[in-house]
Design a protein around this motif. Structure first.
Motif, PDB file in Angstrom:
ATOM      1  N   LEU A  11       0.852  -1.191   0.000  1.00  0.00           N
ATOM      2  CA  LEU A  11       0.000   0.000   0.000  1.00  0.00           C
ATOM      3  C   LEU A  11       0.885   1.238   0.000  1.00  0.00           C
ATOM      4  O   LEU A  11       1.874   1.288   0.739  1.00  0.00           O
ATOM      5  CB  LEU A  11      -0.893   0.006   1.239  1.00  0.00           C
ATOM      6  N   PHE A  12       0.520   2.238  -0.807  1.00  0.00           N
ATOM      7  CA  PHE A  12       1.320   3.450  -0.934  1.00  0.00           C
ATOM      8  C   PHE A  12       0.426   4.684  -0.937  1.00  0.00           C
ATOM      9  O   PHE A  12      -0.768   4.598  -1.173  1.00  0.00           O
ATOM     10  CB  PHE A  12       2.108   3.439  -2.256  1.00  0.00           C
ATOM     11  N   LYS A  13       1.049   5.841  -0.724  1.00  0.00           N
ATOM     12  CA  LYS A  13       0.414   7.147  -0.895  1.00  0.00           C
ATOM     13  C   LYS A  13      -0.736   7.372   0.085  1.00  0.00           C
ATOM     14  O   LYS A  13      -1.879   7.480  -0.303  1.00  0.00           O
ATOM     15  CB  LYS A  13      -0.049   7.345  -2.343  1.00  0.00           C
ATOM     16  N   LYS A  14      -0.393   7.444   1.332  1.00  0.00           N
ATOM     17  CA  LYS A  14      -1.335   7.744   2.417  1.00  0.00           C
ATOM     18  C   LYS A  14      -2.363   6.628   2.610  1.00  0.00           C
ATOM     19  O   LYS A  14      -3.376   6.551   1.934  1.00  0.00           O
ATOM     20  CB  LYS A  14      -2.053   9.079   2.190  1.00  0.00           C
ATOM     21  N   VAL A  15      -2.070   5.765   3.560  1.00  0.00           N
ATOM     22  CA  VAL A  15      -2.898   4.606   3.867  1.00  0.00           C
ATOM     23  C   VAL A  15      -3.799   4.931   5.053  1.00  0.00           C
ATOM     24  O   VAL A  15      -3.354   5.525   6.037  1.00  0.00           O
ATOM     25  CB  VAL A  15      -2.001   3.392   4.212  1.00  0.00           C
ATOM     26  N   LEU A  16      -5.051   4.544   4.950  1.00  0.00           N
ATOM     27  CA  LEU A  16      -6.009   4.686   6.038  1.00  0.00           C
ATOM     28  C   LEU A  16      -6.786   3.390   6.150  1.00  0.00           C
ATOM     29  O   LEU A  16      -7.269   2.858   5.140  1.00  0.00           O
ATOM     30  CB  LEU A  16      -6.986   5.842   5.771  1.00  0.00           C
ATOM     31  N   ILE A  17      -6.886   2.861   7.377  1.00  0.00           N
ATOM     32  CA  ILE A  17      -7.716   1.685   7.641  1.00  0.00           C
ATOM     33  C   ILE A  17      -8.650   2.071   8.779  1.00  0.00           C
ATOM     34  O   ILE A  17      -8.205   2.546   9.821  1.00  0.00           O
ATOM     35  CB  ILE A  17      -6.873   0.455   8.029  1.00  0.00           C
ATOM     36  N   ARG A  18      -9.968   1.846   8.586  1.00  0.00           N
ATOM     37  CA  ARG A  18     -10.955   2.226   9.599  1.00  0.00           C
ATOM     38  C   ARG A  18     -11.934   1.077   9.804  1.00  0.00           C
ATOM     39  O   ARG A  18     -12.444   0.495   8.843  1.00  0.00           O
ATOM     40  CB  ARG A  18     -11.717   3.470   9.154  1.00  0.00           C
ATOM     41  N   SER A  19     -12.211   0.783  11.082  1.00  0.00           N
ATOM     42  CA  SER A  19     -13.209  -0.213  11.437  1.00  0.00           C
ATOM     43  C   SER A  19     -13.843   0.206  12.755  1.00  0.00           C
ATOM     44  O   SER A  19     -13.159   0.275  13.777  1.00  0.00           O
ATOM     45  CB  SER A  19     -12.565  -1.593  11.573  1.00  0.00           C
ATOM     46  N   GLY A  20     -15.131   0.517  12.726  1.00  0.00           N
ATOM     47  CA  GLY A  20     -15.812   0.972  13.940  1.00  0.00           C
ATOM     48  C   GLY A  20     -15.179   2.249  14.460  1.00  0.00           C
ATOM     49  O   GLY A  20     -15.041   3.231  13.735  1.00  0.00           O
TER      50      GLY A  20
END
Length: 183
Positions: A105-114
């Motif tokens: 993953l490249f160029k500003k990674v965001l992972i969101r859960s709840g």
């Protein structure tokens, strides 16, 4: 460019965000804890959208570029670019039956859960070792009002063990006492 939506079996292992359980020493150069919110979920459909998808069967790579968004259940992953590496004999990405080996993953990674969110500059998920690494100038992990900041977050997904590195600086943790579970 048209949006591309394509399910890929096994990408679910990347999705999920973690919660650091319990306070850790703020003075530490490295913080280790258990991550209870990270889960391998293979039972929900996955939707991937991007501005462009390039599949290179010769190199066994699928490259999603431009506004990459991956959805599975209530979990969202966003990045500027995602490269999926798969086994040559593992089936076709286009059919959804690829044997995925690694995801970059490249160029500003965001992972969101709840209530949980993790942000970083880059990420890597090694499917064989089940290790997720988020890294960058500032890796931020939040759960409600609790904030954890370092430069490299490594999660062993098999056992939930997590390590937050400072990369020569200091790990910062801000805990909200109201977020502690009542016992």
């Amino acid at each position: 460019m048209a949006k591309t939506s394509l399910p890929i079996v096994g990408l679910a292992a990347l999705l999920g965000v973690a919660v650091l359980a319990g306070p850790q020493p703020v003075q530490a150069q490295t913080s280790e804890s258990r991550m209870t919110g990270l889960a391998l979920s293979g039972d929900e459909p996955i939707q991937i959208e991007s501005d462009l998808l390039q599949i290179n069967e010769e190199t066994s790579q699928a490259t999603f570029t431009g506004n990459v968004r991956v959805l599975q259940g209530d979990t969202v992953l966003q990045a500027g670019e995602m490269i999926v590496h798969y086994a040559k004999n593992g089936g076709s990405v286009a059919s959804g039956a690829a044997d995925i080996r690694e995801i970059d993953l490249f160029k500003k990674v965001l992972i969101r859960s709840g209530t949980q969110t993790a942000t970083a500059d880059t990420g890597n998920f090694n499917m064989a070792n089940e290790v997720l690494v988020l890294s960058g100038e500032k890796v931020v992990l939040t759960d409600a009002e609790n904030v954890f900041i370092g430069c490299k977050l490594t999660v062993q997904m098999q056992n939930g063990q997590a390590k937050l590195d400072s990369c020569g600086r200091r790990v910062m943790i801000q805990l909200d006492p109201k977020s502690r579970s009542k016992q």
